[in-house]
Scaffold this active site. Sequence first.
Site, PDB file in Angstrom:
ATOM      1  N   SER A   2       9.838  41.355  30.666  1.00 32.81           N
ATOM      2  CA  SER A   2      10.120  40.759  29.357  1.00 32.81           C
ATOM      3  C   SER A   2      11.528  41.070  28.890  1.00 32.81           C
ATOM      4  O   SER A   2      12.230  40.207  28.382  1.00 32.81           O
ATOM      5  CB  SER A   2       9.149  41.288  28.309  1.00 32.81           C
ATOM      6  OG  SER A   2       7.891  40.742  28.552  1.00 32.81           O
ATOM      7  N   GLY A  48       0.581  38.452  20.168  1.00 31.98           N
ATOM      8  CA  GLY A  48       0.375  39.076  21.485  1.00 31.98           C
ATOM      9  C   GLY A  48       1.683  39.685  21.954  1.00 31.98           C
ATOM     10  O   GLY A  48       2.036  39.628  23.132  1.00 31.98           O
ATOM     11  N   ASP A  70      -0.491  42.391  17.638  1.00 36.96           N
ATOM     12  CA  ASP A  70      -1.233  42.606  18.893  1.00 36.96           C
ATOM     13  C   ASP A  70      -2.518  43.345  18.541  1.00 36.96           C
ATOM     14  O   ASP A  70      -2.799  43.618  17.355  1.00 36.96           O
ATOM     15  CB  ASP A  70      -0.377  43.391  19.911  1.00 36.96           C
ATOM     16  CG  ASP A  70      -0.782  43.090  21.368  1.00 36.96           C
ATOM     17  OD1 ASP A  70      -1.892  43.486  21.754  1.00 36.96           O
ATOM     18  OD2 ASP A  70       0.010  42.460  22.094  1.00 36.96           O
ATOM     19  N   ASP A  94      -6.882  40.564  15.834  1.00 36.24           N
ATOM     20  CA  ASP A  94      -7.435  39.803  16.962  1.00 36.24           C
ATOM     21  C   ASP A  94      -7.004  38.346  16.792  1.00 36.24           C
ATOM     22  O   ASP A  94      -7.403  37.692  15.818  1.00 36.24           O
ATOM     23  CB  ASP A  94      -8.967  39.938  16.924  1.00 36.24           C
ATOM     24  CG  ASP A  94      -9.641  39.166  18.045  1.00 36.24           C
ATOM     25  OD1 ASP A  94      -8.945  38.428  18.781  1.00 36.24           O
ATOM     26  OD2 ASP A  94     -10.873  39.290  18.168  1.00 36.24           O
ATOM     27  N   LYS A 126       4.835  34.873  23.991  1.00 34.11           N
ATOM     28  CA  LYS A 126       5.343  34.920  25.369  1.00 34.11           C
ATOM     29  C   LYS A 126       4.288  35.504  26.298  1.00 34.11           C
ATOM     30  O   LYS A 126       3.764  36.594  26.045  1.00 34.11           O
ATOM     31  CB  LYS A 126       6.615  35.768  25.428  1.00 34.11           C
ATOM     32  CG  LYS A 126       7.117  35.963  26.828  1.00 34.11           C
ATOM     33  CD  LYS A 126       8.407  36.724  26.878  1.00 34.11           C
ATOM     34  CE  LYS A 126       8.733  37.062  28.310  1.00 34.11           C
ATOM     35  NZ  LYS A 126       7.712  37.871  28.952  1.00 34.11           N
ATOM     36  N   HIS A 159      -1.055  31.960  29.051  1.00 36.00           N
ATOM     37  CA  HIS A 159      -1.456  31.888  30.471  1.00 36.00           C
ATOM     38  C   HIS A 159      -2.555  32.904  30.805  1.00 36.00           C
ATOM     39  O   HIS A 159      -3.125  32.866  31.881  1.00 36.00           O
ATOM     40  CB  HIS A 159      -0.241  31.998  31.413  1.00 36.00           C
ATOM     41  CG  HIS A 159       0.289  33.385  31.615  1.00 36.00           C
ATOM     42  ND1 HIS A 159       1.040  33.730  32.719  1.00 36.00           N
ATOM     43  CD2 HIS A 159       0.204  34.517  30.854  1.00 36.00           C
ATOM     44  CE1 HIS A 159       1.388  35.007  32.629  1.00 36.00           C
ATOM     45  NE2 HIS A 159       0.901  35.502  31.513  1.00 36.00           N
TER      46      HIS A 159
HETATM   47  C1  LIG Z   1       0.725  39.500  29.097  1.00 33.20           C
HETATM   48  S1  LIG Z   1       0.856  40.415  27.639  1.00 33.20           S
HETATM   49  C2  LIG Z   1       2.362  39.763  26.942  1.00 33.20           C
HETATM   50  C3  LIG Z   1       3.048  40.735  26.043  1.00 33.20           C
HETATM   51  C4  LIG Z   1       4.370  40.228  25.441  1.00 33.20           C
HETATM   52  N1  LIG Z   1       4.205  38.971  24.769  1.00 33.20           N
HETATM   53  C5  LIG Z   1       5.442  40.113  26.506  1.00 33.20           C
HETATM   54  O1  LIG Z   1       5.616  39.042  27.073  1.00 33.20           O
HETATM   55  O2  LIG Z   1       6.070  41.134  26.792  1.00 33.20           O
HETATM   56  C6  LIG Z   1      -0.382  39.658  26.578  1.00 33.20           C
HETATM   57  C7  LIG Z   1      -0.579  40.393  25.269  1.00 33.20           C
HETATM   58  O3  LIG Z   1      -1.671  39.816  24.552  1.00 33.20           O
HETATM   59  C8  LIG Z   1      -2.320  40.873  23.860  1.00 33.20           C
HETATM   60  N2  LIG Z   1      -3.697  40.486  23.462  1.00 33.20           N
HETATM   61  C9  LIG Z   1      -4.760  40.334  24.278  1.00 33.20           C
HETATM   62  N3  LIG Z   1      -5.843  39.971  23.558  1.00 33.20           N
HETATM   63  C10 LIG Z   1      -5.443  39.920  22.257  1.00 33.20           C
HETATM   64  C11 LIG Z   1      -6.120  39.593  21.038  1.00 33.20           C
HETATM   65  N4  LIG Z   1      -7.407  39.256  21.041  1.00 33.20           N
HETATM   66  N5  LIG Z   1      -5.411  39.613  19.890  1.00 33.20           N
HETATM   67  C12 LIG Z   1      -4.092  39.960  19.889  1.00 33.20           C
HETATM   68  N6  LIG Z   1      -3.391  40.253  21.025  1.00 33.20           N
HETATM   69  C13 LIG Z   1      -4.068  40.237  22.191  1.00 33.20           C
HETATM   70  C14 LIG Z   1      -2.297  41.998  24.870  1.00 33.20           C
HETATM   71  O4  LIG Z   1      -2.549  43.262  24.310  1.00 33.20           O
HETATM   72  C15 LIG Z   1      -0.899  41.858  25.448  1.00 33.20           C
HETATM   73  O5  LIG Z   1       0.036  42.651  24.762  1.00 33.20           O
END
Ligand SMILES: C[S@@+](CC[C@H](N)C(=O)[O-])C[C@H]1O[C@@H](n2cnc3c(N)ncnc32)[C@H](O)[C@@H]1O
Length: 328
Positions: free
Chosen positions: A150, A176, A199, A219, A233, A237
């Site tokens: 990232s 997220g 997050d 959430d 970001k 996916h």
């Molecule tokens: C693949 S990571 C991407 C993190 C960041 N956007 C980046 O690209 O560096 C996906 C993120 O979604 C968050 N996430 C998963 N389920 C979630 C939820 N129900 N509500 C909020 N965030 C969530 C995870 O904790 C994680 O930090």
Amino acid sequence: MASISNAITTPFLLKAVICLGIPDILGRESPLHYNQIAAKINPSDPNPDVVRRILQSLVRNKIFCEDPSGFFSHNNLSSTLVSSKNIHAMVMLQTSQPMVASYSEIHKLALGGSHESAFEVANEGKSLYQYASHNLGFSKMFRAAISETSERFMVAATREARKAFEGIKGVIVDVGGGHGACVHKIVQDYPHLKGINFDLPDVVAAAPQYPGIEHVGGDMFKGVPSGDAIFMKAVLHNWNDKNCKRILQNCYKALPENGKLVVVEEVLDPAEERPVDMDILMLAAIGGKERSENEWNELLASEGFANISLSLTSSNDLQVVIEAYKCT
Ligand SMILES: C[S@@+](CC[C@H](N)C(=O)[O-])C[C@H]1O[C@@H](n2cnc3c(N)ncnc32)[C@H](O)[C@@H]1O
């Protein structure tokens, strides 16, 4: 075919050299004979022959160089494994026990049933994020692996995809956003913006404080904080279309009329190897998928987003910046 199935050893050999500290040893002094490398790993009882065999196997995969007298040095690929570059976080994640066990269960997803990911099949029904919230070691490995890619991408995105960020006024919410490094970079480069990093509660509780960034736990399937723009970001996916639509509906509600959504994702093109690999990684790890440009357009449009445009950056991560506007 045998060589393909035997290639399973390569990621584990990468893990082996990282665990033994060899990339850093050769980063400090090089070339070194394998006897010298072994003595630096374990001065009391080295096993040079094992060190030589591990390194020679990697040399055959064009990782590290060896001269005919048994001296090893870095090449471009192996030098990315030094601890300061942090690629090793992704290697450690991919070769961790919960991830390896997941790959071994992918076939079960093709049989139907209620599991969304191979990770759940392999790890007592827990999703990757549920598992991470109860396992600090795994969570740290996951965060380190994500933040490495990232940080690199965001440097290119904020500099080159200026159209995506210029014109946003007020508050940008990173949905997220993990520990908040992405929105921190946006606010650093566009200091008129205030950032919210959103997050899961356990994730933001462990996040560092950044000037101009407020961390909010929650959430995204229930709701997301309101803002003038939303950034997301590598989030969509992770999820199938049904779950993506739930997240997008919450983003829609949180935006003002004509508010901007900035999504960063890979675009699936069967001719490109990496997004196809990433598609299988998503399937195994979390039950998500990579999408083609048409699929991204359709998904965003289905939840009321219009004027969709994509921009590329010079970052080699194959991620694109997708802009869309809330259409009422
Ligand atoms: C693949 S990571 C991407 C993190 C960041 N956007 C980046 O690209 O560096 C996906 C993120 O979604 C968050 N996430 C998963 N389920 C979630 C939820 N129900 N509500 C909020 N965030 C969530 C995870 O904790 C994680 O930090």
